[in-house]
Scaffold this active site. Structure first.
Site, PDB file in Angstrom:
ATOM      1  N   TYR A   1       0.817  -1.208   0.000  1.00 45.21           N
ATOM      2  CA  TYR A   1       0.000   0.000   0.000  1.00 45.21           C
ATOM      3  C   TYR A   1       0.858   1.270   0.000  1.00 45.21           C
ATOM      4  CZ  TYR A   1      -3.694  -3.286   1.153  1.00 45.21           C
ATOM      5  OH  TYR A   1      -4.573  -4.343   1.126  1.00 45.21           O
TER       6      TYR A   1
ATOM      7  N   TYR B   1     -11.733  -0.792   0.281  1.00 47.68           N
ATOM      8  CA  TYR B   1     -11.675  -0.385   1.688  1.00 47.68           C
ATOM      9  C   TYR B   1     -10.286   0.127   2.052  1.00 47.68           C
ATOM     10  CZ  TYR B   1      -8.868  -4.092   3.877  1.00 47.68           C
ATOM     11  OH  TYR B   1      -7.823  -4.904   4.271  1.00 47.68           O
ATOM     12  N   ARG B   2      -9.331  -0.042   1.155  1.00 50.91           N
ATOM     13  CA  ARG B   2      -7.944   0.309   1.456  1.00 50.91           C
ATOM     14  C   ARG B   2      -7.202   0.303   0.124  1.00 50.91           C
ATOM     15  NH1 ARG B   2      -4.467  -3.496   5.605  1.00 50.91           N
ATOM     16  NH2 ARG B   2      -2.691  -2.119   5.979  1.00 50.91           N
TER      17      ARG B   2
END
Length: 525
Positions: free
Chosen positions: A95, A468-469
């Site tokens: 991420y 969601y991410r």
């Protein structure tokens, strides 16, 4: 510390002279050994799995060792108008790691704030600072005799608080880590401290015990946001169970996902399964065992006959799931019998379970023991490996899951990437976690992977599925999919609300500009 800082790849301008003056100021607070602004330092805090490190390269980093030092860092950033990027431990791999959205921002490394403030064994609560890692907390619980069990993510190298604030997941009953948060201490962008929930009362006796509070509840406002820096986090943990029981299921064909999902989610909804089980594709499991070259050294996609051979060698299916039961042995055996009977009717399987009792070796317990096993997947293609996470949410419905899988798999294959996906089955929704594995030195993958990510986000949005991410590269893209109530400027109602809160709390726009697509007024134009 080096004072000359070159920032050439910023989305927005970062004044290098102000950055140099800021770092000189904070060095007097933290000591020069806690200010890192050399070339190697900037690379170390960049996205270690990125194709272009300069795209998100910071100007440097500062590592305060206390809340008091952190306050001085924040106050100095306001004076010099320098953007900060707080990290807990910087292990948010897949991420963006430690890297900021905005190149040129200064990383605030909170790994030095490592105090475990409290472990309440009777009530199942821990209170930690952001630098406390899963191994740190596990070691302390071990020292106390394992009265409480952690829920851990697949790669447990990172921060307990940081993972929860990013809404990380684990395969245990308390596996929705963000939902276990109860009570935060937060430094606002002006350097002041606020305590959420009942902690708003001086001397609160229930700060980390209850989410029922007077007025708005702010815990979740500081998850995945840039409204403040969390300096203390309360987290609910699971009391150690008397026993556990685990059982594995395997589905032989790619087309079996729909019936696998439809078999599990009603049992989850009724509480017969007390964690979110996942159907994991075989490439995911194989990537933990060894690199792809162990089975296939050819070019292009993994051939189906090779995939069949892998499944045969490892004794797994195309889709694989593990169910775990925790509690008194009589209770979990009874729950297992109900679940096993239902799944035998739907899946045609009744595998033998594995039982663990208190006093046994922890090997078969699924006791939330930290591990970095899942990081082995980045070696799938060899070279300088990496991975990128794409995680949309869809309804708990077999047909929808099957369609999402087939669409996503086709996109992977068009990009020349082996498909690795998992469908975490909740009571009402599914998180479809896709790991895009690649070799950072492969020029074709360097072109294909960013395009694949954009395509997957667009495909999901057309179906009404949001992530969601997401990775720092995609934060603006995902934020743009929140288009309910869009105005003439193209900004949705949620984006406008986030902007109002951001500007009210952070008028100088210093804190994590661009995180989750939230930009302060000074950069929004």
């Amino acid at each position: 510390m080096r004072s000359e800082i070159s920032v050439e790849h910023s989305r927005v301008n970062v004044n290098r002279h102000e950055v140099a003056a800021f770092l000189k100021t904070v060095a007097q607070v933290t000591g020069s050994d806690r200010v890192h602004a050399g070339e190697e330092d900037r690379q170390a805090y960049s996205d270690q799995m990125g194709f272009d490190l300069a795209r998100h390269e910071p100007s440097g980093a500062v590592a305060p060792r206390s809340v008091e030092e952190l306050r001085e860092v924040v106050l100095a950033a306001n004076v010099h108008k320098v953007p900060l990027w707080p990290i807990s431990r910087g292990k948010n791999f897949g991420y963006g790691g430690a890297a900021p959205v905005q190149a040129g921002a200064v990383v605030v490394d909170l790994s030095g704030l490592r105090r475990i403030h409290e472990i309440d064994e009777k009530r199942g609560v821990c209170v930690v600072e952001p630098g406390v890692g899963f191994y740190d907390l596990y070691d302390e619980l071990t020292r106390r005799g394992h009265p409480l069990w952690l829920s851990v993510p697949g790669n447990a190298w990172g921060s307990v608080a940081g993972n929860a604030l990013e809404r990380g997941k684990g395969p245990q009953p308390y596996g929705d880590h963000g939902a276990q948060i109860c009570g935060l201490e937060v430094m606002l962008p002006d350097g002041s401290l606020v305590r959420t929930g009942t902690g708003a009362m001086e001397g609160s006796a229930t700060w980390h015990l209850s989410r029922d509070t007077y007025g708005p509840a702010w815990d979740q406002m500081f998850c995945q946001s840039n409204f403040g820096i969390v300096t203390r986090l309360g987290l609910w943990l699971m009391p150690a169970p008397e026993a556990t029981l685990s059982v594995d299921y395997a589905l032989p064909d790619a087309s079996d996902l729909a019936r696998g999902v439809d078999a599990l989610y009603p049992l989850r909804q009724r509480g017969l399964i007390d964690h979110d089980p996942a159907w994991v594709s075989y490439v995911g499991i194989a990537s933990f065992v060894g690199p792809r070259a162990q089975w296939y050294e050819g070019e292009g996609l993994l051939p189906e006959d090779v995939g069949a051979s892998i499944r045969s060698q490892l004794g797994i299916g195309w889709w694989n799931s593990q169910l775990n039961f925790y509690g008194p042995e009589k209770v979990i055996r009874a729950k297992f019998e109900v679940v096993a009977e239902a799944l035998a009717a739907q899946l045609g399987q009744r595998p033998e379970p594995r039982l663990w009792r208190q006093g046994d070796d922890f090997g078969a317990s699924h006791a939330g023991i930290p591990s970095t096993r899942d990081m082995a997947m980045i070696d799938w293609y060899g070279g300088r490996g990496g991975h990128l996470g794409f995680s949309p949410i869809l309804p708990a419905d077999g047909a929808r899951a099957q369609a999402q899988f087939e669409s996503t798999r086709a996109r992977f294959e068009a990009a020349g990437i082996d498909y690795y996906g998992a469908f975490s089955v909740g009571a009402r929704a599914i998180i479809n976690i896709n790991e895009i594995l690649y070799d950072r030195d492969n020029a074709q993958m360097a072109r294909a992977v960013p395009q694949l990510m954009d395509t997957l986000i667009a495909d999901a949005a057309k179906e009404g599925y949001g992530e969601y991410r997401t990775h720092i590269d995609a934060m603006d893209t995902v934020a743009a999919t929140q288009n309910y109530g869009v105005d003439a400027s193209g900004v949705g109602a949620m984006g406008r609300l986030n902007g109002v809160l951001k500007d009210a709390l952070d008028p100088h726009g210093i804190l994590a500009p661009g995180k989750q697509g939230i930009w302060p007024a000074r950069y929004r134009s």
